[in-house]
Design an enzyme around this catalytic site. Structure first.
Site, PDB file in Angstrom:
ATOM      1  N   GLN A 100       0.831  -1.199   0.000  1.00  0.00           N
ATOM      2  CA  GLN A 100       0.000   0.000   0.000  1.00  0.00           C
ATOM      3  C   GLN A 100       0.865   1.249   0.000  1.00  0.00           C
ATOM      4  O   GLN A 100       0.345   2.363  -0.068  1.00  0.00           O
ATOM      5  CB  GLN A 100      -0.920  -0.010   1.224  1.00  0.00           C
ATOM      6  CG  GLN A 100      -1.879  -1.182   1.242  1.00  0.00           C
ATOM      7  CD  GLN A 100      -2.666  -1.274   2.531  1.00  0.00           C
ATOM      8  OE1 GLN A 100      -3.860  -0.987   2.557  1.00  0.00           O
ATOM      9  NE2 GLN A 100      -2.005  -1.665   3.613  1.00  0.00           N
ATOM     10  N   HIS A 118      -1.177   1.401  -4.509  1.00  0.00           N
ATOM     11  CA  HIS A 118      -1.604   2.802  -4.502  1.00  0.00           C
ATOM     12  C   HIS A 118      -0.730   3.701  -5.367  1.00  0.00           C
ATOM     13  O   HIS A 118      -0.783   4.923  -5.235  1.00  0.00           O
ATOM     14  CB  HIS A 118      -1.640   3.325  -3.066  1.00  0.00           C
ATOM     15  CG  HIS A 118      -2.676   2.643  -2.223  1.00  0.00           C
ATOM     16  ND1 HIS A 118      -2.627   2.631  -0.851  1.00  0.00           N
ATOM     17  CD2 HIS A 118      -3.788   1.949  -2.570  1.00  0.00           C
ATOM     18  CE1 HIS A 118      -3.668   1.947  -0.386  1.00  0.00           C
ATOM     19  NE2 HIS A 118      -4.385   1.531  -1.410  1.00  0.00           N
ATOM     20  N   CYS A 129      -4.294  14.931 -20.658  1.00  0.00           N
ATOM     21  CA  CYS A 129      -3.776  14.189 -21.810  1.00  0.00           C
ATOM     22  C   CYS A 129      -3.259  12.803 -21.450  1.00  0.00           C
ATOM     23  O   CYS A 129      -2.984  11.994 -22.341  1.00  0.00           O
ATOM     24  CB  CYS A 129      -2.689  14.986 -22.520  1.00  0.00           C
ATOM     25  SG  CYS A 129      -1.133  15.142 -21.605  1.00  0.00           S
ATOM     26  N   GLY A 224       2.577  -4.422   8.918  1.00  0.00           N
ATOM     27  CA  GLY A 224       2.664  -2.973   9.022  1.00  0.00           C
ATOM     28  C   GLY A 224       1.499  -2.206   8.459  1.00  0.00           C
ATOM     29  O   GLY A 224       1.685  -1.120   7.913  1.00  0.00           O
ATOM     30  N   ARG A 251       1.599  -3.322  14.984  1.00  0.00           N
ATOM     31  CA  ARG A 251       1.438  -2.738  16.321  1.00  0.00           C
ATOM     32  C   ARG A 251       0.015  -2.203  16.449  1.00  0.00           C
ATOM     33  O   ARG A 251      -0.382  -1.309  15.713  1.00  0.00           O
ATOM     34  CB  ARG A 251       2.433  -1.611  16.550  1.00  0.00           C
ATOM     35  CG  ARG A 251       3.883  -2.058  16.616  1.00  0.00           C
ATOM     36  CD  ARG A 251       4.779  -0.919  17.094  1.00  0.00           C
ATOM     37  NE  ARG A 251       6.179  -1.256  16.999  1.00  0.00           N
ATOM     38  CZ  ARG A 251       6.841  -1.966  17.903  1.00  0.00           C
ATOM     39  NH1 ARG A 251       6.190  -2.417  18.981  1.00  0.00           N
ATOM     40  NH2 ARG A 251       8.132  -2.218  17.760  1.00  0.00           N
ATOM     41  N   GLY A 252      -0.752  -2.748  17.363  1.00  0.00           N
ATOM     42  CA  GLY A 252      -2.116  -2.306  17.542  1.00  0.00           C
ATOM     43  C   GLY A 252      -3.099  -3.119  16.725  1.00  0.00           C
ATOM     44  O   GLY A 252      -2.730  -4.009  15.953  1.00  0.00           O
TER      45      GLY A 252
END
Length: 279
Positions: A100, A118, A129, A224, A251-252
């Site tokens: 990402q 992305h 154009c 991540g 993390r989290g």
């Protein structure tokens, strides 16, 4: 039910097979690029596609900030997490990486099969154009249009690395009203980084290639990313639907936690390094 575990549990699940890696901003923090959603990240309000396209003031503000931030991302280097995934690809364990991120650090580390979900920070497209130019070429044009701008922002001995830089090569600057953005040198149209903005869809062909990469492996490793947006979460959902094991390292909490076979609540780089030693 979430199966919390550690790197040993993750290695036990992944050993003997192949996996596709899905990465987010958390894998690049050790390279000096802060992420949007880690527990310690400050609140941010990323510019949307509608704002960029619809308001010249927003575009000027974006390009001013990006002109500073681009210099920082351009000088960053892959960290151990990026190198581990490249090495595991060489060993035939990693099928490829869906990222990402737009920082190209996976490519810089030597990964060969990378889907930049992305987009890429080093390319710019004209919305009229359709021509693309390199971000380095645009930097030369912006320097010519805005002599002294960088110095006016980085005064008092501040360096580019000291300016807060976001994962899309943006940077936080208050003084942007005097900045002159560049139009397309071919048709005069609006230039936009070849990056998928909030409110903009990932090209369908790119999504299909990513789904195929997920399905080509025995398992999916997520590293991540909080999986807050559907553009990444859909691959976790596809793997879970197919019965493929899903390992999440972050993390989290993440939106994919309920679908994880094993969730490791830890930093991406150090966990990937430990995981590689166990595989």
């Amino acid at each position: 039910m979430i199966q919390h575990g550690d790197v040993v549990d993750a290695a036990r699940l992944l050993r003997g097979g192949t996996f596709t890696a899905l990465t987010g901003a958390g894998i690049s923090t050790d390279s000096g690029i802060p992420d949007y959603r880690s527990p310690d990240s400050p609140p941010r309000n990323p510019m949307t596609y509608q704002q960029f396209v619809g308001d010249p003031d927003f575009r000027r503000h974006y390009w001013a900030r990006n002109h500073v931030g681009w210099r920082h991302v351009h000088r960053t280097h892959p960290n151990e997490g990026h190198r581990v995934l490249a090495d595991l690809e060489d060993r035939g364990i990693v099928r490829g990486v869906i990222t990402q991120n737009v920082d190209l650090l996976h490519e810089d580390a030597g990964s060969r099969t990378v889907i930049d979900l992305h987009g890429r920070y080093d390319s710019v497209v004209c919305l009229s154009c359709g021509r693309t130019i390199s971000r380095a070429h645009l930097a030369e044009r912006l320097d010519a249009l805005n002599p002294g701008f960088i110095e006016s922002v980085l005064d008092g001995g501040t360096t580019v690395a000291d300016v807060e830089v976001a994962p899309d090569a943006d940077a936080v600057i208050a003084r942007t009203s005097h900045f002159n953005p560049a139009d397309c040198e071919f048709c005069g149209g609006v230039l936009k980084p070849e990056i998928v903005y909030f409110g903009e869809n990932v090209p369908r062909e790119r999504v299909e290639r990513a789904f195929a990469l997920v399905e080509s492996a025995d398992a999916l490793l997520v590293a991540g990313t909080s999986l807050t947006v559907m553009s990444g979460l859909r691959f976790v959902r596809r793997a879970a639907k197919n019965g493929q094991p899903v390992v999440i390292v972050n993390r989290g909490e993440t939106r994919g936690d309920p679908l994880a076979t094993v969730k490791v609540d830890a930093g991406a780089s150090e966990t990937l390094a430990a995981l590689a030693e166990l595989l």
